[in-house]
Design an enzyme around this catalytic site. Structure first.
Site, mmCIF file in Angstrom:
data_model
loop_
_atom_site.group_PDB
_atom_site.id
_atom_site.type_symbol
_atom_site.label_atom_id
_atom_site.label_comp_id
_atom_site.label_asym_id
_atom_site.label_seq_id
_atom_site.Cartn_x
_atom_site.Cartn_y
_atom_site.Cartn_z
ATOM 1 N N TYR A 103 0.832 -1.202 0.000
ATOM 2 C CA TYR A 103 0.000 0.000 0.000
ATOM 3 C C TYR A 103 0.868 1.255 0.000
ATOM 4 O O TYR A 103 0.483 2.288 -0.557
ATOM 5 C CB TYR A 103 -0.935 0.005 1.206
ATOM 6 C CG TYR A 103 -2.125 -0.914 1.037
ATOM 7 C CD1 TYR A 103 -3.257 -0.491 0.368
ATOM 8 C CD2 TYR A 103 -2.097 -2.209 1.542
ATOM 9 C CE1 TYR A 103 -4.350 -1.336 0.210
ATOM 10 C CE2 TYR A 103 -3.181 -3.063 1.386
ATOM 11 C CZ TYR A 103 -4.298 -2.617 0.721
ATOM 12 O OH TYR A 103 -5.376 -3.458 0.549
ATOM 13 N N GLU A 160 -8.031 -7.379 5.420
ATOM 14 C CA GLU A 160 -7.190 -8.437 4.863
ATOM 15 C C GLU A 160 -6.476 -9.219 5.950
ATOM 16 O O GLU A 160 -6.287 -10.434 5.832
ATOM 17 C CB GLU A 160 -6.202 -7.825 3.865
ATOM 18 C CG GLU A 160 -6.901 -7.387 2.572
ATOM 19 C CD GLU A 160 -6.171 -6.300 1.814
ATOM 20 O OE1 GLU A 160 -4.951 -6.137 2.017
ATOM 21 O OE2 GLU A 160 -6.823 -5.596 1.021
ATOM 22 N N GLN A 205 -7.777 -16.366 -10.920
ATOM 23 C CA GLN A 205 -8.717 -16.871 -9.932
ATOM 24 C C GLN A 205 -9.749 -17.779 -10.624
ATOM 25 O O GLN A 205 -10.279 -17.440 -11.689
ATOM 26 C CB GLN A 205 -9.458 -15.718 -9.226
ATOM 27 C CG GLN A 205 -8.622 -14.987 -8.197
ATOM 28 C CD GLN A 205 -7.590 -14.067 -8.827
ATOM 29 O OE1 GLN A 205 -7.920 -13.256 -9.687
ATOM 30 N NE2 GLN A 205 -6.354 -14.197 -8.414
ATOM 31 N N GLY A 265 -23.341 -19.071 -18.886
ATOM 32 C CA GLY A 265 -21.997 -19.464 -19.280
ATOM 33 C C GLY A 265 -21.229 -20.093 -18.137
ATOM 34 O O GLY A 265 -21.759 -20.902 -17.369
ATOM 35 N N VAL A 291 -18.387 -11.345 -9.706
ATOM 36 C CA VAL A 291 -17.796 -10.903 -10.966
ATOM 37 C C VAL A 291 -16.467 -11.621 -11.151
ATOM 38 O O VAL A 291 -15.645 -11.659 -10.240
ATOM 39 C CB VAL A 291 -17.569 -9.377 -10.966
ATOM 40 C CG1 VAL A 291 -16.819 -8.949 -12.224
ATOM 41 C CG2 VAL A 291 -18.905 -8.645 -10.873
ATOM 42 N N PHE A 292 -16.260 -12.218 -12.324
ATOM 43 C CA PHE A 292 -14.971 -12.811 -12.649
ATOM 44 C C PHE A 292 -14.061 -11.705 -13.177
ATOM 45 O O PHE A 292 -14.377 -11.056 -14.173
ATOM 46 C CB PHE A 292 -15.117 -13.909 -13.698
ATOM 47 C CG PHE A 292 -15.903 -15.101 -13.222
ATOM 48 C CD1 PHE A 292 -15.870 -15.489 -11.893
ATOM 49 C CD2 PHE A 292 -16.668 -15.837 -14.105
ATOM 50 C CE1 PHE A 292 -16.578 -16.591 -11.446
ATOM 51 C CE2 PHE A 292 -17.388 -16.945 -13.673
ATOM 52 C CZ PHE A 292 -17.340 -17.318 -12.333
ATOM 53 N N GLY A 293 -12.919 -11.486 -12.508
ATOM 54 C CA GLY A 293 -12.013 -10.409 -12.902
ATOM 55 C C GLY A 293 -12.245 -9.180 -12.048
ATOM 56 O O GLY A 293 -12.993 -9.209 -11.064
#
Length: 394
Positions: A98, A140, A207, A274, A384-386
């Protein structure tokens, strides 16, 4: 909480900063990777860098966070932050990074906006950045602790126990943990990062949702080969399809992701399209394995039955649920309802909780249809993918 002085400056400058965010983030990544090329090795997705998705996601997250602070000064946008924190944990982001991002991001802001960045303006946006960074670092840390990891060290080898071809462009890999260390927990709906050494020697992470589970810690991922079709081909997905075989070892992270299936009795609506069927299939398996009696409506849209990955799994798992019902839409009309998903004639259970996964246009449309059918916006969850470029208002 954003100070009143900084809030006034942010409110006055957010139009100018927002209008320049794409230019700012472009310059940020150029200078950071120019000085620190090692960050592209095993951390940043260079496919998303080339397409601009990562740049737009960073700009969108900054603008969304600043806007949320102005709209509700005494509240922290935890939903937005949690999604980002899980994405960061999946690639092993650490606190010190960061500081690196801050250095290059603020240098880019000054370079792009020039004299408009007075000391007061810089201080106000600095406050926004560290409010966001501090909240993410704390989140995190908790996520890493839950995964049994420290400082982003979540990686371990897994052996490919089985490879199954689902469709012409989709395969599933059943994975077994290597070694005697305890396997970190995973929840239906979560994803893992796969670390792959590319032919040019650079490590890349992608991922993949856990699409199923097995005995003795076995986990399944389902990988769609990303073909070019006007854009660069998916370098990792194509390499996995071309090279991975039974007996090989892959390096995987622990499981992350905040779109998971909680316990409860509310009816469930699963709407996918999909390759978005992957988290839905894992959720269906969990419900079947635990003997759930909840009302479950399993909805899926695809080009054709032959393109529908995990079709047999979705059918059998839904059939195993006493309250299960499936409806599949196929554009070619063969072995399903013809056309795209249309909920006009579908009876959506009262009080349902919905989970969406698929291309963004599909999810926007499905969400609107579900709201029109009476599902509360707060009860519609999505994956969401991405990079997450879609943050629908509640």
């Amino acid at each position: 909480m954003l100070s009143a002085e900084s809030a006034a400056i942010i409110r006055a400058t957010i139009p100018a900063v927002g209008a320049s965010l794409d230019t700012i983030t472009t310059r940020f990544y150029e200078t950071m990777f120019g000085d620190r090329p090692e960050l592209l090795d095993g951390l940043f997705n260079r496919g998303n860098q080339r397409s601009g998705e990562q740049r737009r996601a960073l700009a969108g997250s900054i603008a969304s966070f600043a806007g949320a602070l102005l709209a509700n000064p005494n509240e922290r946008p935890d939903a937005l932050l949690a999604r980002i924190a899980h994405k960061h944990a999946a690639v092993g982001i650490t606190d010190d990074q960061y500081v690196i991002v801050h250095k290059y991001l603020f240098a880019a802001i000054v370079e792009v906006l020039g004299e408009a960045v007075t000391p007061e303006v810089a201080a106000a946006w600095d406050e926004v950045y560290w409010l966001m960074a501090g909240a993410l670092i704390a989140m995190e840390a908790r996520i890493y602790a839950h995964a049994g990891a420290q400082d982003g060290r979540t990686w371990r080898p897994w052996r490919v126990a089985e490879r199954r071809e689902e469709t012409a462009d989709v395969m599933s890999l059943l994975l077994a943990p290597v070694g005697d260390d305890p396997v970190p927990p995973a929840l239906p709906g979560q994803y893992v990062s796969v670390q792959v050494l590319m032919p040019d020697g650079v490590r890349q992470l992608r991922q993949y949702t856990l699409s199923g589970y097995g005995a003795n810690g076995l986990r399944r991922i389902t990988v769609k080969r990303v073909r070019g079709e006007g854009a660069p081909e998916g370098e990792v997905s194509n390499l996995l399809h071309a090279t991975v075989k039974e007996g090989d070892e892959l390096i995987l992270s622990a499981a992350f992701g905040d779109v998971t299936l909680p316990e409860g009795e509310a009816p469930l609506v699963f709407a996918s399209a999909g390759i978005g069927c992957t988290p839905i299939t894992a959720m269906l398996q969990h419900l079947a394995d635990t003997g759930s009696t909840r009302r479950v409506l399993s909805l899926h849209a695809d080009r054709s039955a032959s393109d529908h990955a995990l079709r047999e799994d979705m059918e059998s798992l839904t059939a195993a649920l006493p309250g299960g019902q499936k409806i599949f839409w196929y554009e070619d009309g063969d072995r399903g309802v013809a056309g795209r998903m249309d909920l006009a004639e579908v009876e959506i259970p009262a009080g349902a909780v919905a989970y969406l996964c698929g291309p963004l246009p599909f999810m926007r449309d499905a969400r609107a249809q579900l709201i029109g059918a009476g599902v509360a916006p707060r009860d519609i969850h999505y994956e969401v993918f991405g990079p997450d470029l879609w943050l629908p208002a509640s």
